[in-house]
Design an enzyme around this catalytic site. Structure first.
Site, short mmCIF file in Angstrom:
data_model
loop_
_atom_site.label_atom_id
_atom_site.label_comp_id
_atom_site.label_asym_id
_atom_site.label_seq_id
_atom_site.Cartn_x
_atom_site.Cartn_y
_atom_site.Cartn_z
N ASN A 22 -2.89 7.13 1.76
CA ASN A 22 -3.07 8.21 2.94
C ASN A 22 -3.22 9.44 2.39
O ASN A 22 -3.14 10.21 3.43
CB ASN A 22 -1.37 7.69 3.61
CG ASN A 22 -0.39 8.33 2.93
OD1 ASN A 22 0.33 7.37 1.90
ND2 ASN A 22 0.38 9.11 3.00
N ARG A 45 3.11 4.02 2.43
CA ARG A 45 4.20 3.37 3.00
C ARG A 45 4.59 3.71 4.35
O ARG A 45 5.52 3.45 5.07
CB ARG A 45 5.84 3.79 1.28
CG ARG A 45 5.24 5.28 1.67
CD ARG A 45 6.82 5.57 0.63
NE ARG A 45 6.13 6.79 -0.11
CZ ARG A 45 7.03 7.51 -0.50
NH1 ARG A 45 7.82 6.94 -1.28
NH2 ARG A 45 6.68 8.63 -1.19
N ASP A 71 5.41 -0.72 0.42
CA ASP A 71 6.38 0.64 -0.34
C ASP A 71 6.12 -0.05 -1.62
O ASP A 71 6.59 -0.88 -1.43
CB ASP A 71 7.24 0.92 0.49
CG ASP A 71 8.51 1.89 -0.71
OD1 ASP A 71 7.88 1.84 -1.97
OD2 ASP A 71 9.31 1.99 -0.14
N ASN A 98 -2.28 3.44 -7.23
CA ASN A 98 -2.63 5.00 -7.26
C ASN A 98 -1.64 5.86 -6.73
O ASN A 98 -0.91 6.88 -7.38
CB ASN A 98 -3.93 5.25 -6.07
CG ASN A 98 -3.88 6.70 -5.49
OD1 ASN A 98 -4.67 7.77 -6.29
ND2 ASN A 98 -3.15 6.99 -4.38
N TYR A 235 7.42 11.40 -16.12
CA TYR A 235 5.87 11.19 -15.97
C TYR A 235 5.46 10.69 -16.96
O TYR A 235 4.79 9.76 -16.43
CB TYR A 235 5.49 12.71 -14.61
CG TYR A 235 4.70 11.78 -14.55
CD1 TYR A 235 4.51 11.59 -12.86
CD2 TYR A 235 3.32 12.25 -15.14
CE1 TYR A 235 2.45 11.45 -12.38
CE2 TYR A 235 1.79 12.64 -14.71
CZ TYR A 235 1.56 11.80 -13.44
OH TYR A 235 0.41 12.17 -13.01
N LYS A 267 -6.64 19.12 -7.13
CA LYS A 267 -5.06 19.95 -5.51
C LYS A 267 -4.97 18.64 -4.91
O LYS A 267 -5.63 18.49 -3.79
CB LYS A 267 -6.40 21.27 -4.74
CG LYS A 267 -6.99 22.37 -6.05
CD LYS A 267 -7.39 23.06 -4.96
CE LYS A 267 -8.49 24.02 -5.90
NZ LYS A 267 -7.84 24.97 -6.62
N1 LIG Z 1 -3.21 15.66 -8.57
C1 LIG Z 1 -3.40 15.46 -10.37
O1 LIG Z 1 -3.76 16.55 -10.95
C2 LIG Z 1 -3.17 13.80 -10.97
C3 LIG Z 1 -3.82 14.38 -12.34
C4 LIG Z 1 -3.61 13.17 -12.51
C5 LIG Z 1 -3.30 11.85 -12.54
N2 LIG Z 1 -2.44 12.02 -11.05
C6 LIG Z 1 -2.24 10.62 -10.11
O2 LIG Z 1 -3.00 10.20 -9.24
C7 LIG Z 1 -2.56 9.37 -8.00
C8 LIG Z 1 -2.78 10.22 -7.09
O3 LIG Z 1 -2.11 11.31 -7.03
P1 LIG Z 1 -2.08 12.45 -5.90
O4 LIG Z 1 -2.98 13.35 -7.14
O5 LIG Z 1 -3.69 12.26 -4.67
O6 LIG Z 1 -0.60 12.98 -5.88
P2 LIG Z 1 0.00 12.47 -4.12
O7 LIG Z 1 -1.25 13.94 -2.53
O8 LIG Z 1 0.80 13.06 -4.01
O9 LIG Z 1 -0.08 10.78 -3.21
C9 LIG Z 1 0.78 10.50 -3.34
C10 LIG Z 1 0.54 8.83 -2.83
O10 LIG Z 1 1.48 8.11 -3.29
C11 LIG Z 1 2.06 7.35 -2.34
N3 LIG Z 1 3.18 6.84 -2.86
C12 LIG Z 1 4.46 7.52 -3.66
N4 LIG Z 1 5.45 7.03 -3.63
C13 LIG Z 1 5.20 5.88 -2.82
C14 LIG Z 1 4.97 4.60 -2.93
N5 LIG Z 1 6.86 4.08 -3.38
N6 LIG Z 1 4.99 3.47 -2.65
C15 LIG Z 1 3.67 3.76 -1.94
N7 LIG Z 1 3.44 5.05 -1.60
C16 LIG Z 1 3.96 6.12 -2.27
C17 LIG Z 1 2.10 8.53 -1.72
O11 LIG Z 1 3.34 8.23 0.51
P3 LIG Z 1 3.87 9.38 1.00
O12 LIG Z 1 2.30 10.55 1.71
O13 LIG Z 1 5.06 8.70 1.46
O14 LIG Z 1 4.25 10.10 -0.15
C18 LIG Z 1 0.68 9.37 -1.55
O15 LIG Z 1 0.13 8.14 -1.19
C19 LIG Z 1 -1.10 9.80 -8.81
O16 LIG Z 1 -0.97 8.67 -9.11
C20 LIG Z 1 -0.43 10.45 -9.54
O17 LIG Z 1 -0.14 10.33 -10.83
C21 LIG Z 1 -2.87 12.59 -10.27
#
Ligand SMILES: NC(=O)c1ccc[n+]([C@@H]2O[C@H](COP(=O)([O-])OP(=O)(O)OC[C@H]3O[C@@H](n4cnc5c(N)ncnc54)[C@H](OP(=O)(O)O)[C@@H]3O)[C@@H](O)[C@H]2O)c1
Length: 311
Positions: A22, A45, A71, A98, A235, A267
């Protein structure tokens, strides 16, 4: 409906599932895969947030994106997705794990941090930004536990439920969105580091034991002294466990491609928008691995778009 009989025609394109589709990197991965002719099941979710994301992609002319609720910490939600995929498609070609949680509590609402943190972050390099993120975060036992439950166990349960559908594909692949924070260099206990790297001997049961030990040490305030990673500890431990599990799975399922990707420092909400790169850039690194030519590497870690070490 039973026995894979569907009233919908099964598309001739590849079929992908993206968890946490999303927003952030997940939404970008959906956009880029759909733009490459893949039929995408965007999962979230929250039905409203997921539906809005599909609508947004539809407005960009991407009509091959379907929403399904998921979820990853809810067994019945996972089972409903597996049933849906079985009936509608009878197979799955690409699974992008993801969805994740930061494993900490934030001092301010991450969703609004993009506006509020802009000025503070201006001129800061990567380490200064991470330091800023750390100052605005708090490690609590509940958040650490939720971090392991979501990032490791949630992901693993999704994989287990969708494995038969991936095996039914002629080119099944799993891309686990990992992190450079999951690299083994953050483990200061050498024995632990070796054990997590020696995936030929490591079992899923042993991984469970190690994660239990971490949580106990964390609760007792001994995680640091026992050589677990420090700062965003849960984490880092969850991502390292997911990397190890990916390598175990890759060896067990030679017919599949199972790989991990660090998307970069992006970001998004999880970093309170402190990252250096855009979600588009992070998403393209993930999509690139998902779309690698058939028969490529498995059990690998990708960083900056290239294969890299798990250590
Ligand atoms: N951003 C970075 O710098 C970075 C660096 C390394 C790795 N990553 C990895 O990249 C991936 C995406 O992260 P992002 O940066 O895009 O963060 P984000 O914008 O916070 O997105 C996280 C996503 O995970 C969902 N989520 C969390 N708990 C969930 C659950 N129980 N069931 C289903 N969905 C769930 C969130 O849904 P809601 O909107 O409902 O909360 C959101 O869609 C993650 O695996 C993160 O660890 C990110």
């Amino acid at each position: 409906m039973e026995g894979g009989i569907s009233s919908f025609p099964v598309p001739s394109t590849r079929i992908a599932v993206v968890t946490g589709g999303n927003k952030g990197i997940g939404l970008e991965v959906c956009r880029q895969l759909a733009g490459n002719g893949v039929t995408v099941v965007l999962t979230a979710r929250d039905e409203t947030r997921g539906g809005a994301a599909v609508e947004k992609l539809g407005e960009l002319g991407l009509s091959s994106v379907i929403f399904h609720q998921l979820d990853i910490t809810d067994a019945s939600s996972i089972a409903r997705l597996a049933d849906f995929l079985k009936i509608r498609f009878g197979r799955l070609d690409i699974l992008i794990n993801n969805a994740a949680f930061g494993g900490v509590e934030y001092n301010r609402d991450p969703a609004y941090a993009s506006v509020t943190s802009e000025e503070e972050l201006c001129g800061m390099d990567r380490d200064q930004r991470l330091e800023w993120l750390w100052r605005n975060s708090r490690e609590t036992y509940d958040a650490a536990k939720k971090g392991l439950q979501t990032n490791y166990y949630g992901t693993k349960h999704v994989i287990e439920a969708l494995l038969p559908l991936l095996q039914a594909s002629s080119n099944g692949r799993i891309v686990n969105v990992s992190s450079d924070f999951g690299l083994l260099r953050f483990f200061r206990n050498e024995e632990l580091k070796q054990e997590l790297n020696n995936v030929g001997n490591l079992t899923e049961e042993r991984l469970d034991e190690l994660l239990d030990t971490f949580l106990k040490d964390f609760e007792a305030g001994k995680a640091d002294a026992r050589g677990w990673p420090v700062a965003f500890a849960a984490y880092k431990v969850a991502k390292a466990a997911m990397n190890a599990y990916s390598r175990i799975l890759a060896a067990k399922e030679p017919g599949l491609r199972v790989n991990c990707v660090h998307p970069g420092y992006i970001k998004t909400d999880i970093t309170m928008h402190s990252g250096l790169l855009t979600p588009e850039e992070g998403g393209s690194r993930v999509a690139k691995v998902a779309l690698l030519p058939e028969g490529g590497v498995t059990g690998a870690f990708f960083e900056d778009g290239e294969e890299a070490s798990f250590v």
